[in-house]
Design a protein around this motif. Structure first.
Motif, mmCIF file in Angstrom:
data_model
loop_
_atom_site.group_PDB
_atom_site.id
_atom_site.type_symbol
_atom_site.label_atom_id
_atom_site.label_comp_id
_atom_site.label_asym_id
_atom_site.label_seq_id
_atom_site.Cartn_x
_atom_site.Cartn_y
_atom_site.Cartn_z
ATOM 1 N N ALA A 1 0.799 -1.219 0.000
ATOM 2 C CA ALA A 1 0.000 0.000 0.000
ATOM 3 C C ALA A 1 0.833 1.270 0.000
ATOM 4 O O ALA A 1 0.467 2.276 -0.623
ATOM 5 C CB ALA A 1 -0.946 -0.002 1.198
ATOM 6 N N VAL A 2 1.977 1.243 0.702
ATOM 7 C CA VAL A 2 2.745 2.489 0.837
ATOM 8 C C VAL A 2 3.433 2.906 -0.458
ATOM 9 O O VAL A 2 3.755 4.083 -0.633
ATOM 10 C CB VAL A 2 3.804 2.373 1.960
ATOM 11 N N LEU A 3 3.644 1.966 -1.373
ATOM 12 C CA LEU A 3 4.460 2.285 -2.557
ATOM 13 C C LEU A 3 3.813 3.321 -3.477
ATOM 14 O O LEU A 3 4.430 4.357 -3.774
ATOM 15 C CB LEU A 3 4.803 1.004 -3.315
ATOM 16 N N PRO A 4 2.583 3.106 -3.976
ATOM 17 C CA PRO A 4 2.000 4.152 -4.818
ATOM 18 C C PRO A 4 1.739 5.451 -4.062
ATOM 19 O O PRO A 4 1.797 6.537 -4.651
ATOM 20 C CB PRO A 4 0.699 3.525 -5.327
ATOM 21 N N LEU A 5 1.487 5.348 -2.752
ATOM 22 C CA LEU A 5 1.239 6.550 -1.959
ATOM 23 C C LEU A 5 2.511 7.379 -1.806
ATOM 24 O O LEU A 5 2.472 8.617 -1.886
ATOM 25 C CB LEU A 5 0.688 6.171 -0.588
ATOM 26 N N ILE A 6 3.649 6.715 -1.582
ATOM 27 C CA ILE A 6 4.919 7.442 -1.511
ATOM 28 C C ILE A 6 5.243 8.052 -2.864
ATOM 29 O O ILE A 6 5.676 9.206 -2.954
ATOM 30 C CB ILE A 6 6.048 6.511 -1.035
ATOM 31 N N GLY A 7 5.038 7.281 -3.931
ATOM 32 C CA GLY A 7 5.278 7.817 -5.271
ATOM 33 C C GLY A 7 4.460 9.063 -5.535
ATOM 34 O O GLY A 7 4.968 10.052 -6.087
ATOM 35 N N ALA A 8 3.189 9.045 -5.135
ATOM 36 C CA ALA A 8 2.333 10.210 -5.324
ATOM 37 C C ALA A 8 2.781 11.378 -4.457
ATOM 38 O O ALA A 8 2.768 12.536 -4.882
ATOM 39 C CB ALA A 8 0.885 9.840 -4.998
ATOM 40 N N GLY A 9 3.192 11.069 -3.229
ATOM 41 C CA GLY A 9 3.552 12.127 -2.290
ATOM 42 C C GLY A 9 4.796 12.896 -2.665
ATOM 43 O O GLY A 9 4.914 14.081 -2.326
ATOM 44 N N ILE A 10 5.744 12.255 -3.362
ATOM 45 C CA ILE A 10 6.992 12.948 -3.716
ATOM 46 C C ILE A 10 7.037 13.334 -5.190
ATOM 47 O O ILE A 10 8.075 13.769 -5.689
ATOM 48 C CB ILE A 10 8.227 12.092 -3.358
ATOM 49 N N ALA A 11 5.898 13.193 -5.896
ATOM 50 C CA ALA A 11 5.840 13.613 -7.292
ATOM 51 C C ALA A 11 5.632 15.123 -7.377
ATOM 52 O O ALA A 11 5.281 15.777 -6.387
ATOM 53 C CB ALA A 11 4.705 12.883 -8.011
ATOM 54 N N ALA A 12 5.847 15.663 -8.566
ATOM 55 C CA ALA A 12 5.606 17.085 -8.810
ATOM 56 C C ALA A 12 4.125 17.275 -9.118
ATOM 57 O O ALA A 12 3.691 17.251 -10.268
ATOM 58 C CB ALA A 12 6.468 17.582 -9.962
ATOM 59 N N GLY A 13 3.339 17.427 -8.093
ATOM 60 C CA GLY A 13 1.900 17.578 -8.249
ATOM 61 C C GLY A 13 1.234 17.620 -6.889
ATOM 62 O O GLY A 13 1.882 17.444 -5.853
ATOM 63 N N VAL A 14 -0.076 17.865 -6.882
ATOM 64 C CA VAL A 14 -0.850 17.939 -5.643
ATOM 65 C C VAL A 14 -1.737 16.710 -5.546
ATOM 66 O O VAL A 14 -2.508 16.417 -6.459
ATOM 67 C CB VAL A 14 -1.711 19.218 -5.606
ATOM 68 N N VAL A 15 -1.614 15.989 -4.450
ATOM 69 C CA VAL A 15 -2.382 14.763 -4.253
ATOM 70 C C VAL A 15 -3.765 15.100 -3.718
ATOM 71 O O VAL A 15 -3.903 15.883 -2.767
ATOM 72 C CB VAL A 15 -1.662 13.818 -3.269
ATOM 73 N N THR A 16 -4.796 14.512 -4.316
ATOM 74 C CA THR A 16 -6.169 14.719 -3.847
ATOM 75 C C THR A 16 -6.632 13.498 -3.059
ATOM 76 O O THR A 16 -6.049 12.405 -3.146
ATOM 77 C CB THR A 16 -7.122 14.950 -5.030
ATOM 78 N N GLY A 17 -7.700 13.697 -2.298
ATOM 79 C CA GLY A 17 -8.262 12.579 -1.542
ATOM 80 C C GLY A 17 -8.737 11.461 -2.453
ATOM 81 O O GLY A 17 -8.579 10.278 -2.135
ATOM 82 N N TRP A 18 -9.313 11.810 -3.597
ATOM 83 C CA TRP A 18 -9.764 10.796 -4.555
ATOM 84 C C TRP A 18 -8.599 9.961 -5.055
ATOM 85 O O TRP A 18 -8.707 8.734 -5.184
ATOM 86 C CB TRP A 18 -10.475 11.473 -5.724
ATOM 87 N N GLN A 19 -7.489 10.610 -5.335
ATOM 88 C CA GLN A 19 -6.312 9.870 -5.804
ATOM 89 C C GLN A 19 -5.781 8.926 -4.730
ATOM 90 O O GLN A 19 -5.362 7.807 -5.037
ATOM 91 C CB GLN A 19 -5.230 10.857 -6.244
ATOM 92 N N ILE A 20 -5.805 9.369 -3.483
ATOM 93 C CA ILE A 20 -5.347 8.495 -2.402
ATOM 94 C C ILE A 20 -6.209 7.241 -2.314
ATOM 95 O O ILE A 20 -5.699 6.115 -2.216
ATOM 96 C CB ILE A 20 -5.337 9.253 -1.061
ATOM 97 N N TRP A 21 -7.522 7.413 -2.375
ATOM 98 C CA TRP A 21 -8.410 6.246 -2.332
ATOM 99 C C TRP A 21 -8.192 5.355 -3.554
ATOM 100 O O TRP A 21 -8.188 4.122 -3.441
ATOM 101 C CB TRP A 21 -9.871 6.692 -2.257
ATOM 102 N N GLY A 22 -8.026 5.975 -4.714
ATOM 103 C CA GLY A 22 -7.799 5.194 -5.928
ATOM 104 C C GLY A 22 -6.493 4.425 -5.885
ATOM 105 O O GLY A 22 -6.424 3.264 -6.323
ATOM 106 N N LEU A 23 -5.456 5.040 -5.340
ATOM 107 C CA LEU A 23 -4.158 4.364 -5.237
ATOM 108 C C LEU A 23 -4.211 3.236 -4.215
ATOM 109 O O LEU A 23 -3.588 2.186 -4.405
ATOM 110 C CB LEU A 23 -3.067 5.376 -4.872
#
Length: 339
Positions: free
Chosen positions: A19-41
């Motif tokens: 579970a942590v892998l796509p979330l870490i990838g999203a968190g350190i990417a150049a972009g803003v993470v949304t709640g929908w993306q977190i649930w989708g990931l």
């Protein structure tokens, strides 16, 4: 099946590692993470986790049937059939595509998701049959790294931190699967004729329940631990080079260096002393968690609060609750009724 069996079938206790892998990838990417993306990931992580581990259970079933530590697995006990598990594995593929589409459906994220699936399938089919086990460990590592890069591609562009974190995951798998996992299963793998990194490096089980670890295995393991430690130290500052005044995170560096030393010494001790195989599993599990703490320490302070807490909860809750809940359910089911 009882709840305990469903927990075992889905490998729920170790879901947090996925579970942590796509979330870490999203968190350190150049972009803003949304709640929908977190649930989708998180949903993507669930589906990929089932694909990876159920496929492994299918391929390794003959080996697992001779492994005492897997005697309670539902597939080994025939609580589910091979046909049913095969259906669930294949069923994850359209689910993953649907989740990719729901998360925006861009080409880069599809590329990383496809490689995660393909590389994991390559590993599962050839992992303990390859004449060069470190190569299949590398393939598996690239699969988990691709899941991290999928999370980054969903949110935006990968950064320097993203690529270093992906490298960290690859090296992490070289240690977790190539050293810790193959030492844990050494006796059964060796008896069955499986090809693992530990066996390839001439580790052997001994008649007294201990095992022989040659110098070459210790050197191999400690080398990759040093590489992992270096990547962890680079992660917090890779996007700030060259560092200006006040940009060197002194406290964070001290914590990372201490954790790095602990990981190195811990692995050195584990590969130095002939710990009985029966006592080895908790030692190796602790080392797996220590190494992941390195990654958390390096990246979580720089991630937005929502992603940070989701990562911590997604990792900790399955790890610390799945087995205890399953055991409670099993004990309550085992009590005689008072009718």
């Amino acid at each position: 099946m009882k709840a305990r069996d469903w927990f075992r079938l889905g490998h729920t206790a170790i879901f947090g590692y996925t579970a942590v892998l796509p979330l870490i990838g999203a968190g350190i990417a150049a972009g803003v993470v949304t709640g929908w993306q977190i649930w989708g990931l998180l949903a993507t992580a669930v589906s990929f986790h089932l694909f990876a581990y159920l496929l492994n259970d299918l391929i390794d079933l003959p080996l697992d049937q001779t492994q005492p530590s897997r005697a309670d697995y539902p597939l080994v006990r025939e609580l589910v059939t091979v046909r049913q598990v095969r259906f669930w594995v294949v069923g994850q593929l359209p689910i993953l595509l649907l989740l990719w589409w729901a998360l925006g459906g861009n080409g880069r994220s599809l590329l990383w998701l496809c490689w995660a699936v393909v590389a994991m399938a390559i590993y599962n089919f050839g992992g303990k049959r390859s004449p060069l086990p470190p190569l299949t460990d590398l393939v598996q590592g690239s699969s988990w790294a691709a899941l991290l890069l999928f999370g980054a591609a969903v949110v935006g562009q990968p950064t320097e931190q993203t690529w270093v974190a992906a490298g960290f995951i690859i090296v992490y798998i070289l240690l977790v699967n190539g050293i810790n996992g193959s030492l844990r299963d050494l006796a059964n793998d060796y008896a069955f004729g499986a090809q693992t990194t530990a066996i390839w490096l001439r580790a052997r089980p001994l008649p007294d329940g201990r095992f022989y670890i040659p110098a070459r295995l210790q050197i191999y393991a400690l080398f990759w631990q040093l590489v992992l430690n270096a990547l962890a130290l680079i992660l917090p500052v890779i996007d700030k080079f060259p560092l200006g005044p006040g940009e060197d995170p002194v406290v964070l560096n001290i914590v990372l260096q201490l954790l790095s030393i602990v990981c190195f010494v811990y692995l050195w001790q584990v590969t130095r002393f002939k710990i009985p195989l029966a006592q080895m599993t908790p030692w190796l599990m602790a080392h797996n968690i220590l190494m992941l703490l390195l990654l958390f320490t390096a990246v979580l302070p720089q991630i937005d609060p929502l992603s940070r807490w989701t990562i911590l909860l997604a990792f900790a809750l399955p790890l610390f609750t799945a087995d205890s809940l399953a055991e409670q359910e099993w004990q309550s089911a085992s009590k005689p009724s008072k009718s």
